[in-house]
Scaffold this active site. Structure first.
Site, short mmCIF file in Angstrom:
data_model
loop_
_atom_site.label_atom_id
_atom_site.label_comp_id
_atom_site.label_asym_id
_atom_site.label_seq_id
_atom_site.Cartn_x
_atom_site.Cartn_y
_atom_site.Cartn_z
N ARG A 7 4.82 10.96 -2.14
CA ARG A 7 4.60 10.99 -0.69
C ARG A 7 5.94 10.97 0.04
O ARG A 7 6.84 10.22 -0.34
CB ARG A 7 3.72 9.83 -0.24
CG ARG A 7 4.41 8.51 -0.20
CD ARG A 7 3.80 7.52 0.79
NE ARG A 7 4.43 6.23 0.59
CZ ARG A 7 4.49 5.30 1.52
NH1 ARG A 7 3.93 5.48 2.69
NH2 ARG A 7 5.10 4.17 1.26
N GLU A 48 12.83 -9.54 0.94
CA GLU A 48 12.02 -8.42 1.44
C GLU A 48 12.81 -7.12 1.24
O GLU A 48 14.00 -7.07 1.57
CB GLU A 48 11.76 -8.68 2.93
CG GLU A 48 11.02 -7.57 3.66
CD GLU A 48 10.87 -7.90 5.16
OE1 GLU A 48 11.14 -9.06 5.58
OE2 GLU A 48 10.50 -6.97 5.91
N ALA A 63 3.35 -0.99 4.60
CA ALA A 63 2.85 -1.03 5.98
C ALA A 63 2.40 -2.43 6.41
O ALA A 63 2.43 -2.75 7.60
CB ALA A 63 1.70 -0.04 6.14
N SER A 66 13.29 2.68 2.83
CA SER A 66 13.86 3.40 3.97
C SER A 66 14.50 2.41 4.95
O SER A 66 14.23 1.20 4.89
CB SER A 66 12.75 4.18 4.69
OG SER A 66 11.80 3.28 5.26
N ARG A 88 13.56 4.23 12.21
CA ARG A 88 12.29 4.95 12.27
C ARG A 88 11.49 4.53 13.50
O ARG A 88 12.03 3.98 14.44
CB ARG A 88 11.54 4.73 10.95
CG ARG A 88 12.37 5.23 9.75
CD ARG A 88 11.66 5.03 8.43
NE ARG A 88 10.41 5.79 8.38
CZ ARG A 88 9.45 5.60 7.46
NH1 ARG A 88 9.61 4.66 6.55
NH2 ARG A 88 8.36 6.32 7.48
N ASN A 142 8.09 -5.66 -1.38
CA ASN A 142 8.06 -4.56 -0.42
C ASN A 142 6.61 -4.49 0.07
O ASN A 142 5.75 -3.91 -0.60
CB ASN A 142 8.47 -3.24 -1.08
CG ASN A 142 8.48 -2.11 -0.06
OD1 ASN A 142 7.98 -2.27 1.06
ND2 ASN A 142 9.04 -0.97 -0.43
N PRO A 189 0.79 -1.22 0.00
CA PRO A 189 0.00 0.00 0.00
C PRO A 189 0.83 1.28 0.00
O PRO A 189 1.88 1.35 0.64
CB PRO A 189 -0.83 -0.10 1.29
CG PRO A 189 -0.13 -1.11 2.12
CD PRO A 189 0.53 -2.06 1.17
N HIS A 213 12.84 -2.82 1.77
CA HIS A 213 12.30 -1.55 2.26
C HIS A 213 13.19 -0.43 1.75
O HIS A 213 14.42 -0.50 1.90
CB HIS A 213 12.24 -1.52 3.79
CG HIS A 213 11.37 -2.60 4.32
ND1 HIS A 213 10.00 -2.55 4.21
CD2 HIS A 213 11.67 -3.80 4.87
CE1 HIS A 213 9.50 -3.68 4.69
NE2 HIS A 213 10.49 -4.45 5.10
#
Ligand code: DQA
Length: 148
Positions: A18, A98, A77, A102, A107, A74, A10, A100
Protein backbone atom coordinates in the site's frame (compact mmCIF):
# COMPACT_ATOMS: atom_id res chain seq x y z
CA UNK A 1 16.79 -11.74 28.04
CA UNK A 2 14.39 -8.77 28.29
CA UNK A 3 11.36 -9.26 26.03
CA UNK A 4 10.20 -6.34 23.86
CA UNK A 5 6.74 -6.32 22.28
CA UNK A 6 6.80 -4.78 18.79
CA UNK A 7 3.16 -3.91 18.03
CA UNK A 8 1.74 -2.82 14.70
CA UNK A 9 -1.67 -1.36 13.99
CA UNK A 10 -4.13 -1.46 11.10
CA UNK A 11 -3.09 -1.81 7.46
CA UNK A 12 0.54 -2.46 8.33
CA UNK A 13 -0.01 -6.05 7.16
CA UNK A 14 -0.08 -4.43 3.69
CA UNK A 15 3.30 -2.77 4.15
CA UNK A 16 5.22 -2.91 0.86
CA UNK A 17 1.96 -3.06 -1.12
CA UNK A 18 0.00 0.00 0.00
CA UNK A 19 1.19 3.49 -0.89
CA UNK A 20 4.83 2.44 -1.44
CA UNK A 21 5.66 6.07 -2.32
CA UNK A 22 4.95 6.85 1.36
CA UNK A 23 5.77 3.62 3.19
CA UNK A 24 8.39 2.03 0.91
CA UNK A 25 8.67 -1.44 -0.58
CA UNK A 26 9.69 -3.45 2.46
CA UNK A 27 7.09 -5.79 3.88
CA UNK A 28 6.23 -6.23 7.54
CA UNK A 29 7.95 -9.64 7.36
CA UNK A 30 11.13 -7.81 6.25
CA UNK A 31 10.77 -5.42 9.20
CA UNK A 32 10.30 -8.34 11.59
CA UNK A 33 13.37 -10.12 10.20
CA UNK A 34 15.54 -6.99 10.59
CA UNK A 35 14.20 -6.35 14.10
CA UNK A 36 15.02 -9.93 15.13
CA UNK A 37 18.56 -9.65 13.78
CA UNK A 38 19.17 -6.42 15.67
CA UNK A 39 17.48 -7.71 18.84
CA UNK A 40 19.95 -10.63 18.83
CA UNK A 41 22.85 -8.16 18.71
CA UNK A 42 21.33 -6.06 21.49
CA UNK A 43 20.57 -9.02 23.74
CA UNK A 44 16.80 -8.52 23.51
CA UNK A 45 14.04 -11.02 22.70
CA UNK A 46 11.12 -9.74 20.66
CA UNK A 47 7.48 -10.67 20.18
CA UNK A 48 6.21 -9.15 16.94
CA UNK A 49 2.47 -8.60 16.37
CA UNK A 50 0.16 -6.85 13.93
CA UNK A 51 -3.60 -6.37 14.20
CA UNK A 52 -6.25 -4.43 12.33
CA UNK A 53 -8.40 -4.39 15.47
CA UNK A 54 -8.14 -1.81 18.22
CA UNK A 55 -9.26 -4.20 21.00
CA UNK A 56 -6.70 -6.82 19.96
CA UNK A 57 -3.94 -4.23 20.32
CA UNK A 58 -5.30 -3.24 23.74
CA UNK A 59 -5.25 -6.95 24.72
CA UNK A 60 -1.60 -7.26 23.64
CA UNK A 61 -0.66 -4.23 25.71
CA UNK A 62 -2.36 -5.84 28.72
CA UNK A 63 -0.30 -9.00 28.13
CA UNK A 64 2.80 -6.84 28.02
CA UNK A 65 2.12 -5.79 31.63
CA UNK A 66 3.23 -9.26 32.77
CA UNK A 67 5.46 -10.34 29.93
CA UNK A 68 7.37 -7.44 28.39
CA UNK A 69 10.16 -5.14 29.54
CA UNK A 70 9.30 -2.55 26.88
CA UNK A 71 6.97 -1.79 23.98
CA UNK A 72 7.74 -0.47 20.50
CA UNK A 73 4.47 0.48 18.85
CA UNK A 74 3.39 1.76 15.47
CA UNK A 75 -0.32 2.26 16.18
CA UNK A 76 -0.87 3.36 12.54
CA UNK A 77 -4.22 5.16 12.14
CA UNK A 78 -5.16 4.45 15.77
CA UNK A 79 -2.38 6.86 16.74
CA UNK A 80 -4.72 9.70 15.89
CA UNK A 81 -7.95 8.30 17.34
CA UNK A 82 -7.44 5.80 20.13
CA UNK A 83 -7.89 6.83 23.73
CA UNK A 84 -8.21 3.09 24.49
CA UNK A 85 -4.66 2.37 23.30
CA UNK A 86 -3.38 5.40 25.22
CA UNK A 87 -5.10 4.21 28.40
CA UNK A 88 -3.73 0.66 27.97
CA UNK A 89 -0.20 2.05 27.52
CA UNK A 90 -0.67 4.15 30.67
CA UNK A 91 -1.27 0.87 32.52
CA UNK A 92 2.11 -0.47 31.32
CA UNK A 93 5.15 0.36 33.44
CA UNK A 94 8.12 -0.04 31.09
CA UNK A 95 9.53 2.13 28.31
CA UNK A 96 7.30 2.81 25.29
CA UNK A 97 8.65 4.05 21.96
CA UNK A 98 6.21 5.19 19.26
CA UNK A 99 7.26 4.65 15.64
CA UNK A 100 5.91 6.06 12.39
CA UNK A 101 7.46 5.06 9.11
CA UNK A 102 6.40 8.30 7.43
CA UNK A 103 6.93 11.83 8.70
CA UNK A 104 3.40 12.34 9.98
CA UNK A 105 4.11 16.05 10.56
CA UNK A 106 4.62 16.59 6.83
CA UNK A 107 1.25 15.02 6.03
CA UNK A 108 -2.44 15.84 6.55
CA UNK A 109 -3.18 17.85 9.70
CA UNK A 110 -5.22 14.99 11.25
CA UNK A 111 -1.96 13.02 11.44
CA UNK A 112 -0.23 15.73 13.46
CA UNK A 113 -1.91 14.76 16.72
CA UNK A 114 -1.02 11.53 18.51
CA UNK A 115 -2.84 10.25 21.59
CA UNK A 116 -0.05 7.69 22.06
CA UNK A 117 2.59 10.42 22.33
CA UNK A 118 1.02 11.46 25.64
CA UNK A 119 2.48 8.23 27.06
CA UNK A 120 5.42 7.44 24.78
CA UNK A 121 8.91 7.97 26.19
CA UNK A 122 10.17 8.63 22.66
CA UNK A 123 8.74 9.15 19.17
CA UNK A 124 10.44 8.30 15.88
CA UNK A 125 8.83 9.49 12.65
CA UNK A 126 9.96 9.80 9.07
CA UNK A 127 12.94 7.42 9.29
CA UNK A 128 11.27 4.75 7.18
CA UNK A 129 11.31 1.20 8.46
CA UNK A 130 14.72 1.93 10.01
CA UNK A 131 12.64 3.68 12.70
CA UNK A 132 11.84 0.29 14.24
CA UNK A 133 15.55 -0.46 14.63
CA UNK A 134 16.23 2.98 16.07
CA UNK A 135 13.43 2.34 18.55
CA UNK A 136 14.95 -1.01 19.56
CA UNK A 137 18.31 0.66 20.20
CA UNK A 138 16.63 3.24 22.43
CA UNK A 139 14.68 0.52 24.24
CA UNK A 140 17.92 -1.38 24.86
CA UNK A 141 19.46 1.63 26.63
CA UNK A 142 16.29 2.42 28.59
CA UNK A 143 15.93 -1.19 29.75
CA UNK A 144 19.63 -1.36 30.68
CA UNK A 145 19.31 1.90 32.66
CA UNK A 146 16.35 0.45 34.57
CA UNK A 147 17.98 -2.85 35.40
CA UNK A 148 21.25 -1.15 36.34
C1 DQA B 1 1.82 5.52 10.15
C2 DQA B 1 1.24 6.92 9.99
C3 DQA B 1 -0.25 6.93 10.26
O1 DQA B 1 -0.78 8.24 10.11
C4 DQA B 1 -0.96 6.02 9.26
O2 DQA B 1 -2.34 5.97 9.54
C5 DQA B 1 -0.37 4.67 9.18
C6 DQA B 1 1.08 4.50 9.31
C7 DQA B 1 3.31 5.45 9.75
O3 DQA B 1 3.95 4.44 10.07
O4 DQA B 1 3.83 6.36 9.09
O5 DQA B 1 -1.07 3.70 8.92
O6 DQA B 1 1.73 5.16 11.53
Amino acid sequence: MPLVFVLNGPNLNLLGLRQPEIYGHETLADVERDCRALADELGLAIAFHQSNHEGAIVDRIHEARNEAAAIVINPAAYTHTSVAILDALKAFDGPVIEVHISNVHQRESFRHHSYVSLRADGVIAGCGTEGYRLALRRVASLVAARTG
